[in-house]
Each structure stands twice: as C-alpha cells, then as structure tokens.
Design an enzyme around this catalytic site. Sequence first.
Site, short mmCIF file in Angstrom:
data_model
loop_
_atom_site.label_atom_id
_atom_site.label_comp_id
_atom_site.label_asym_id
_atom_site.label_seq_id
_atom_site.Cartn_x
_atom_site.Cartn_y
_atom_site.Cartn_z
N THR A 61 10.38 2.05 -3.73
CA THR A 61 10.17 0.63 -3.42
C THR A 61 10.88 -0.25 -4.44
OG1 THR A 61 8.03 1.11 -2.42
CG2 THR A 61 8.41 -1.16 -3.13
N ASN A 85 0.86 -1.19 0.00
CA ASN A 85 0.00 0.00 0.00
C ASN A 85 0.89 1.23 0.00
OD1 ASN A 85 -2.92 -1.04 0.46
ND2 ASN A 85 -1.68 -2.22 1.90
N GLU A 86 1.15 1.73 -1.18
CA GLU A 86 2.07 2.85 -1.37
C GLU A 86 1.40 4.18 -1.01
OE1 GLU A 86 5.08 2.34 -1.83
OE2 GLU A 86 5.53 0.80 -3.32
N PRO A 87 2.20 5.27 -0.91
CA PRO A 87 1.61 6.58 -0.67
C PRO A 87 0.45 6.86 -1.62
CG PRO A 87 3.98 6.72 -0.53
CD PRO A 87 3.66 5.32 -0.97
#
Length: 639
Positions: free
Chosen positions: A181, A162-164
Amino acid sequence: MARLNLLEETRFEKLPVSVYENDRIASKKVAYRIADIIKSKDRRGENTVLGLATGATPIGVYAELIRLHKEEGLSFKNVITFNLDEYYPMQSKAQQSYVRFMDENLFNHIDIRRDNIHIPDGTLKKEVIADYCLAYERQISAVGGLDLQILGIGRTGHIGFNEPGSAPNSGTRLVTLDDLTRRDASRDFGGKENVPTKAITMGIGTIFKAKEIILMAWSKKKAPIIRKAVEGEITGNVPATYLQLSDNVEFILDSDAASELTRFYTPWLVKDCVWDASLIKKAVIWLSGKVNKPILKLTEEDYNANGMAQLVTEQGPAYDINIHVFNLLQHSITGWPGGKPNADDSQRPERSKPTLKRSLIFSPHPDDDVISMGGTFIRLVDQGHDVNVAYQTSGNTAVWDTDVLRYVEFTIDFNQSIGEDTALLESTYEKMRKFFEKKQPNDIDIKEVQNVKAFIRKSEAIAGARFAGLQDKNIHFMALPFYETGKKVKNPVTKNDVELTMKLLQEIKPQQVFAAGDFSDPHGTHIICFRIILEALTKLKETEEWTKDCWLWMYRGAWQEFEMNEIEMAVPLSPQEVNRKRHAIFKHQSQKDRPVFPGDDEREFWIRAEARNKETALNYHKLGLANYEAMEAFVRWKF
C-alpha cells in the site's frame, strides 16, 4: 432462460458484479445511483448519509456529481458525508491529505454544508485517537447510519485502510499500512520513505452496517485482486472477500478490472461459446499451460477434461485445432519487423512493400523506446529503414534533485575552464540550492530546476538513439504541453497536443508507427500519450492519402507484457542483441540504479525489460516453438 444462462456464467462469482465498457460509463452509473438516493430522501424530507472514498477510483464519480449539481440542480444541502480514512499523521492542508483531496475533487464545487462533512482527523495526538474513533462511530449511528458506502480496492485487497489481517467486525481505528500500500502511494509522496506508516480508517464492521455498499475498480492492475475478492475463499488475507458475507453489496467494474473473472478470462468453463479465431487461440494457449504440454501434444482427452469439449466437437479433431494455433504463433515470429523484402507476406505480421519503410517510434518518456523495443529499434535501423523517434514528454519529473546540482556544477567548472563568465550560472546554482533546502516531497520545482531536469533527460535520449544508429535529424523532442506542468498531476490534453502530433506525422508520413501500449505505468502518461496519437491519426485518416498505408503497432516494456494470445508480432533477439539493447538503456544514467518512480518493482528498468523479453521467449518455447534468447512483442491497433 436468460436468467438461468446468467447464473451459469456467473456461478464462480460469490457476489453481484456489474461490468461496464469503461470507467467513464461506470462512474456515471454510480453517480446516478447516488443522485437517485439524494432525490428520494429529499422528497421524504430526510438527510442522505454517504460514506465516501478517496484515490483515483472515485474521481470520475465526483466529477459527474459536480456536473449534476451545476447543470441539473442536484443539491447536497441535506447530505451528510463520512470519509473512509486518512493518513496518520497528516495535516489537513498537505498535498496528500484526504481533506484536501475531497475539497478539490468534490466539496468545493457543490452546496454541501461544511458541518455535514466528516473526515478522520490526521492531526490528533496518538493518546486521544481511540476515543476519537469511538466518537466517529457514534456520529454515524446518530444520523441513522450510512445509506450508501462507496469503496475502492487496493492491490492487497484492502477496503478503506483495512489491510490483510483485519477482523470482519473491526470498527474505526488506527492501523499500520501494508508495505505494498505504501509503495502504491509513493508517487503521491515523492518516495515510499515519505509515506506515513499508519492511517485512521473505518473498520470492516463499520462498512458492513451501510444499507448499500458499492465497490468500484478500474484497470487491468486491479484485475487479479478483483478475481480473488469476487471468486476466492473468504480470508483475512484479502479483506475485500468479507464483502461476500453482505446482502447489500455490488461490485461495479470496467471491462479491464473484470478481465480475469472466469466468465471473461476462460468463458468456456461456464458456458457454450461462439468459437471465433481469437477465442480458439486464447483457449488452446490456456489449455497448453494448464496441462503443461506443447500445443502439438494436446489430445482430445485434454480438451474434454478441461471444459473445452464443445470446441473439439465443433472444430475438431484436436490435432487440426493444434496445428492451426501452432501455425498462428509460428507466423507471428519475425526477424524482419519492417517486413521481409521480396517475401510472400500473406502469413507474415508485416508487409514486404515498400522494402524500406519510414518508421516512427513514439516514446512517452525519454527512455521508453529503448526499454520497451530497443532490440527492434536497432534491428529496424540495421535493416535500412528510415527510422525516426519522437519523445513525447520531457520526463523532467523523474530526475533526482542531486543530479541537477551535479550537472550545474559541471557546467560552471567547464565554463570557467574555457574562460567564460559564470556569475549568472553561480547565482542560479545558489537559487537552486536554497530551493532544495526547503523543498518538501512533491513540491513543484522552480522553472530553472525543471529545465535542467529536462536537459538531462534530453541528452540521455539523444545518446540512446544515437547508440541505436539514428542521426540527430531523426530525433524529435515534442514536449507535449499537457505534461509540462512541473506537477505530479498533469494538465488535461488539449488540441495543441494533438496538433503537434499531427504536424510531426504529416512531416514524416510513416508507413509504420510504434506507440507505447502498456497502460499500467504508475504515471498514467502512457495511456494519455497513446490517446493523443490515436486522435491525431484518426483525424489525419479523414483527409491524408498516405495514412491508408500506415500501420500502428503497440509495444510494452517496463510495466507489463501482452498476453500470449494477443501477440501479433514477436521479434526474436540473440544474446548479442540483448546486450546491445541493455547498453542503449544504460545511456539513461539518471534512471539507473534507482529511478525516481520505480512503481512496485524495485528492479532497474534494464533488468525488468530483459526478464520480460526472456519470459516471452520462454512462453513461446513452452508452447512448442523455437527456443530464443529473448523476444519483443507487438500488437497491431485496428482502426
């Protein structure tokens, strides 16, 4: 009263945090928590449902669970697991797949039923992924939800993938990976260009439904993002901050990952302190930066307005504190890293006697010596010390395949020019070319390729050490066995690694040892090499008289620098010496322009080293000391 004191210390922290001395202790604590849940549910005749994570962080937890299974009978027959994520696309048997990771690090070693294992499928066609993700959510719900979800944290603040920008109510889905990442994963894939751009991940909303959530983090690399996650405002830019909204979460950290939390980094802001010398030094340097004043210009008002009234009351007046810390910094600066002859050394970082010392520089990779302490290396030689350098590993995984062909082609041409038979060389060359044509990212090189890559790095190391002024007899190649696997993942350290190190130490009997103390290198090689040196010296100190006069200095270089309050010896470099250091680094041609493993800093190593050395000099100047071109910093290891 103890509870009130703890609340005061942790008042900046917006969720529960437990801190352990190191990752080994912390990993065992998490494993015991998992084991207790399994045993408790087994007694009630219920299944345990675990949410599992991958990556370096949980490996210690899985190792302890395996031990508990094999040695203490912990059974996983009633355990159901759901993994957080998987790269997309990804074949399950690929080296980088999380299916393979979980099998190798946990599932193949316990008695879990295969139909109880669930890992997102990286082989699906894109058009069926949305339905697959909904089914994954339904499977979790059908078994009663997750009893415990364990998490790591990425440097973007991502949990799972769950990235920014991820929503707090997001479910399992296909996502696009952040560039940072992908850079962090580049070593596993043989370069960022080979890292998938997408992944399937549980959502933040999915994670939140777990009855318990444990987020783990180890090492100083994670400290900045941990501080944001624990003490920062809730924001989609740092997805881990959403965990502040949960009543069932705990962060479990080692001391390094927790080191930037307020209670550890600036404890005077949250509690009364025991003001020992190291804490005073740290606090005054911090205050100088906070108010942007040189140390000698700090006032009592500055102390009082920034949480340091206790210090100035107990140890003041302010000017006396300022003078004390200023002198400590001044005395750390020396142009004589081997000790100044015939000088009063009571306030110098190194001893004056013996006038000429035997110095041994350990270099984990074949270029760490000149990158990290090239100026000091050259200074020691120039000042007449008996300097030796020992390259602990071959560094043969960090050479481009194209360089191998180029060097072998040169060798063939050279041998032909002097009338030597080249039939065997040409046969080996063709074998290499055929191997490279089929080679996949992170495939293990054939032995001939490994050897050529090692020869390339060896020749460069010799050139760099010669440039620093060493004779060939003072250049040592150790090829420690733990490293010589040809693989990204190295073998465990054995007594052979330690005994080889002890033998070299016994041969040289140094009064000074320099070792790499920057443990953030992406290879993990530096900390392994340091521990080998430490074990070797510790064993020798039990029986060898010369070790009583042997000091161990740690240096840092391409990956990080010591904090200003930690530095015990700072060696200033003139513009000419900076240039000499640069040219010593240039001897490592295979690492120039674009190294194989640059980490998350794309700059060349010589540029990084110069920037770091100049920043150290500038930091000294900001504190009110002389303005040098650059400085190399060292910390002495206390046995």
